[in-house]
Motif scaffolding. Structure first.
Motif, PDB file in Angstrom:
ATOM      1  N   ASN A 217       0.890  -1.187   0.166  1.00  0.00           N
ATOM      2  CA  ASN A 217      -0.114   0.248   0.018  1.00  0.00           C
ATOM      3  C   ASN A 217       0.375   1.279  -0.144  1.00  0.00           C
ATOM      4  N   ASN A 218       1.779   1.270  -0.997  1.00  0.00           N
ATOM      5  CA  ASN A 218       3.147   2.311  -0.728  1.00  0.00           C
ATOM      6  C   ASN A 218       3.397   2.178  -1.954  1.00  0.00           C
ATOM      7  N   PRO A 219       3.601   2.977  -2.849  1.00  0.00           N
ATOM      8  CA  PRO A 219       4.633   3.195  -3.877  1.00  0.00           C
ATOM      9  C   PRO A 219       6.168   2.826  -3.894  1.00  0.00           C
ATOM     10  N   ASP A 225       8.134   6.648  -4.010  1.00  0.00           N
ATOM     11  CA  ASP A 225       7.377   6.804  -6.041  1.00  0.00           C
ATOM     12  C   ASP A 225       7.928   5.965  -6.815  1.00  0.00           C
ATOM     13  N   GLU A 226       8.576   4.704  -5.813  1.00  0.00           N
ATOM     14  CA  GLU A 226       9.544   4.189  -6.921  1.00  0.00           C
ATOM     15  C   GLU A 226       8.650   3.024  -7.964  1.00  0.00           C
ATOM     16  N   TYR A 227       7.795   2.425  -7.193  1.00  0.00           N
ATOM     17  CA  TYR A 227       6.512   1.198  -8.527  1.00  0.00           C
ATOM     18  C   TYR A 227       5.258   2.169  -9.084  1.00  0.00           C
ATOM     19  N   LYS A 228       5.034   1.936 -10.186  1.00  0.00           N
ATOM     20  CA  LYS A 228       3.556   2.230 -10.414  1.00  0.00           C
ATOM     21  C   LYS A 228       2.238   1.521  -9.388  1.00  0.00           C
ATOM     22  N   PHE A 229       2.091   2.733  -8.973  1.00  0.00           N
ATOM     23  CA  PHE A 229       0.734   2.443  -8.020  1.00  0.00           C
ATOM     24  C   PHE A 229      -0.829   2.971  -8.393  1.00  0.00           C
ATOM     25  N   SER A 230      -1.771   2.183  -8.055  1.00  0.00           N
ATOM     26  CA  SER A 230      -3.229   2.935  -8.593  1.00  0.00           C
ATOM     27  C   SER A 230      -4.161   2.615  -7.497  1.00  0.00           C
ATOM     28  N   ASN A 231      -5.054   2.769  -7.225  1.00  0.00           N
ATOM     29  CA  ASN A 231      -6.171   2.470  -6.404  1.00  0.00           C
ATOM     30  C   ASN A 231      -5.724   1.979  -4.777  1.00  0.00           C
ATOM     31  N   GLY A 232      -4.343   2.804  -4.401  1.00  0.00           N
ATOM     32  CA  GLY A 232      -4.278   2.610  -2.645  1.00  0.00           C
ATOM     33  C   GLY A 232      -3.546   1.418  -2.615  1.00  0.00           C
ATOM     34  N   VAL A 233      -2.203   0.754  -3.861  1.00  0.00           N
ATOM     35  CA  VAL A 233      -2.248  -0.822  -4.114  1.00  0.00           C
ATOM     36  C   VAL A 233      -0.349  -0.584  -5.182  1.00  0.00           C
ATOM     37  N   LYS A 234       0.113  -0.758  -5.040  1.00  0.00           N
ATOM     38  CA  LYS A 234       1.078  -1.380  -6.071  1.00  0.00           C
ATOM     39  C   LYS A 234       1.114  -2.259  -6.914  1.00  0.00           C
ATOM     40  N   GLU A 235       0.561  -1.533  -8.369  1.00  0.00           N
ATOM     41  CA  GLU A 235       0.310  -2.783  -8.833  1.00  0.00           C
ATOM     42  C   GLU A 235       1.542  -4.025  -9.558  1.00  0.00           C
ATOM     43  N   GLY A 245       6.972  -6.310 -10.326  1.00  0.00           N
ATOM     44  CA  GLY A 245       5.712  -4.196 -10.005  1.00  0.00           C
ATOM     45  C   GLY A 245       6.068  -4.234 -11.232  1.00  0.00           C
ATOM     46  N   TYR A 246       6.193  -2.646 -11.307  1.00  0.00           N
ATOM     47  CA  TYR A 246       6.657  -1.790 -12.026  1.00  0.00           C
ATOM     48  C   TYR A 246       8.091  -0.452 -11.598  1.00  0.00           C
ATOM     49  N   ASN A 247       9.092  -0.714 -12.097  1.00  0.00           N
ATOM     50  CA  ASN A 247       9.641   0.244 -11.541  1.00  0.00           C
ATOM     51  C   ASN A 247      10.132   1.363 -12.223  1.00  0.00           C
ATOM     52  N   LEU A 248       9.272   2.305 -11.961  1.00  0.00           N
ATOM     53  CA  LEU A 248       9.400   3.474 -12.226  1.00  0.00           C
ATOM     54  C   LEU A 248      11.243   4.085 -12.117  1.00  0.00           C
ATOM     55  N   LYS A 249      12.073   4.381 -11.190  1.00  0.00           N
ATOM     56  CA  LYS A 249      13.219   4.381 -11.496  1.00  0.00           C
ATOM     57  C   LYS A 249      14.588   3.874 -12.617  1.00  0.00           C
ATOM     58  N   HIS A 250      13.933   2.901 -12.687  1.00  0.00           N
ATOM     59  CA  HIS A 250      14.937   1.383 -13.548  1.00  0.00           C
ATOM     60  C   HIS A 250      13.768   1.421 -14.893  1.00  0.00           C
ATOM     61  N   ASP A 251      12.700   1.594 -14.909  1.00  0.00           N
ATOM     62  CA  ASP A 251      11.836   1.169 -16.962  1.00  0.00           C
ATOM     63  C   ASP A 251      11.938  -0.152 -16.289  1.00  0.00           C
ATOM     64  N   LEU A 268      -6.448  -7.819   2.457  1.00  0.00           N
ATOM     65  CA  LEU A 268      -5.812  -7.949   0.422  1.00  0.00           C
ATOM     66  C   LEU A 268      -5.325  -9.582   0.265  1.00  0.00           C
ATOM     67  N   ILE A 269      -5.182 -10.014   1.762  1.00  0.00           N
ATOM     68  CA  ILE A 269      -4.041 -11.489   1.547  1.00  0.00           C
ATOM     69  C   ILE A 269      -4.459 -11.802   0.304  1.00  0.00           C
ATOM     70  N   ASP A 270      -5.689 -12.146   0.804  1.00  0.00           N
ATOM     71  CA  ASP A 270      -6.532 -13.672  -0.180  1.00  0.00           C
ATOM     72  C   ASP A 270      -5.904 -13.154  -1.553  1.00  0.00           C
ATOM     73  N   ARG A 271      -6.193 -11.805  -1.668  1.00  0.00           N
ATOM     74  CA  ARG A 271      -6.059 -12.032  -3.272  1.00  0.00           C
ATOM     75  C   ARG A 271      -5.506 -11.896  -3.982  1.00  0.00           C
ATOM     76  N   TYR A 272      -4.095 -11.963  -2.864  1.00  0.00           N
ATOM     77  CA  TYR A 272      -3.363 -12.080  -3.616  1.00  0.00           C
ATOM     78  C   TYR A 272      -2.360 -13.086  -3.293  1.00  0.00           C
ATOM     79  N   LYS A 273      -2.977 -13.947  -2.222  1.00  0.00           N
ATOM     80  CA  LYS A 273      -2.395 -15.416  -2.206  1.00  0.00           C
ATOM     81  C   LYS A 273      -2.082 -16.211  -3.218  1.00  0.00           C
ATOM     82  N   ARG A 274      -1.250 -16.837  -3.525  1.00  0.00           N
ATOM     83  CA  ARG A 274      -1.391 -18.093  -4.300  1.00  0.00           C
ATOM     84  C   ARG A 274      -0.689 -19.344  -3.799  1.00  0.00           C
ATOM     85  N   LEU A 275      -1.329 -20.581  -2.915  1.00  0.00           N
ATOM     86  CA  LEU A 275      -1.687 -21.459  -2.515  1.00  0.00           C
ATOM     87  C   LEU A 275      -2.489 -22.903  -3.691  1.00  0.00           C
TER      88      LEU A 275
END
Length: 275
Positions: A217-219, A225-235, A245-251, A268-275
């Protein structure tokens, strides 16, 4: 290499994060009676904090609360390092990985350790350090047992040695004088420790061009502001169940070994888990 978690109490997300880490790692959960059932998960060992309390009482007898947050929470943040040190020593670990219990771990952390040069200490230190921020965090971190033992000794020095203690008082006075939230915490201790001990920054691009997430929840990661960020979370893009993640500094896209769900983002943990 063992992966250590420290958690007192039980919340449902803890089962998910422990299961997730144990897919590719041997996990040690230092906890209490309420979460001992998680020791039945494959590749997970549950250890009671009460059985590894050496040094905790001494630290608590010296501790002075200088923070706008609750004292008990801040004490737990310090206690975890002493407890992890105690358990690692008893298990004769030469090195270890520690992760906060709100991390989803996606990688084999022993393989990552080898690929980044087996650091004695690797942790998160933000690049931006305005006056008295003094922030370093072990939310995801590699430790040699010697370095962790020195850090635990340094926690005593910070409160027992007048020269070291003055550093904490100066920070607390700055917060009070400027009506700022926060104050002195274990991140302050880690910051001062890394002024004396070499550390790899685990949230910057690592030697193998991967990194660890500071917080979903922090870019910011190492830089603001290192990573692409939208709707309150890193993309986040998953490729073969691995987050990028998409690193804006290193493109470029960067592989993330974890995703951390700080504060309210735990839902949001359950949304991103890959069990």
């Amino acid at each position: 290499m063992k992966t250590y978690f420290f958690h007192i109490g039980y919340q449902e997300y803890l089962k998910t994060t422990i299961e997730h880490a144990s897919k590719n790692n041997d996990v040690i959960l230092i906890g209490d009676e309420s979460n001992k059932h998680l020791g039945s998960i494959n590749n997970v060992q549950h250890i009671h904090l009460k059985d590894h309390y050496e040094g905790v009482e001494r630290f608590l007898s010296l501790y002075k609360h200088m923070h706008t947050g609750g004292q008990k929470f801040e004490e737990w943040c310090y206690i975890r390092w002493i407890a992890v040190r105690n358990v690692a020593v008893s298990n004769k670990c030469d090195n270890l990985f520690y992760g906060d219990s709100d991390n989803l771990i996606f990688s084999n952390l022993s393989e990552v350790y080898d690929s980044i040069g087996k650091p004695e200490l690797a942790l998160a230190i933000p690049e931006r350090q305005p006056p008295f921020r003094q922030s370093a965090t072990g939310e995801v971190s590699y430790w040699s047992i010697g370095t962790l033992d020195r850090f635990c000794s340094y926690l005593i020095d910070l409160y027992e040695d007048p020269f070291e203690f003055r550093k904490l008082v100066e920070k607390w006075n700055y917060h009070k004088g400027n009506s700022l939230p926060g104050g002195v915490c274990d991140m302050t201790a880690l910051w001062h420790f890394t002024r004396k001990n070499k550390a790899m920054i685990i949230t910057d691009l690592l030697p193998d061009n991967t990194t660890f997430d500071h917080s979903i929840n922090n870019p910011a990661n190492y830089y603001d502001d290192e990573y692409k960020f939208s709707n309150g979370v890193k993309e986040i893009e998953f490729i073969n169940n691995v987050p990028y993640g998409y690193n804006l500094k290193h493109d470029k896209k960067v592989r993330l070994h974890n995703l951390q769900f700080q504060g309210n983002s735990k839902i949001l943990i359950d949304r991103y888990k890959r069990l």
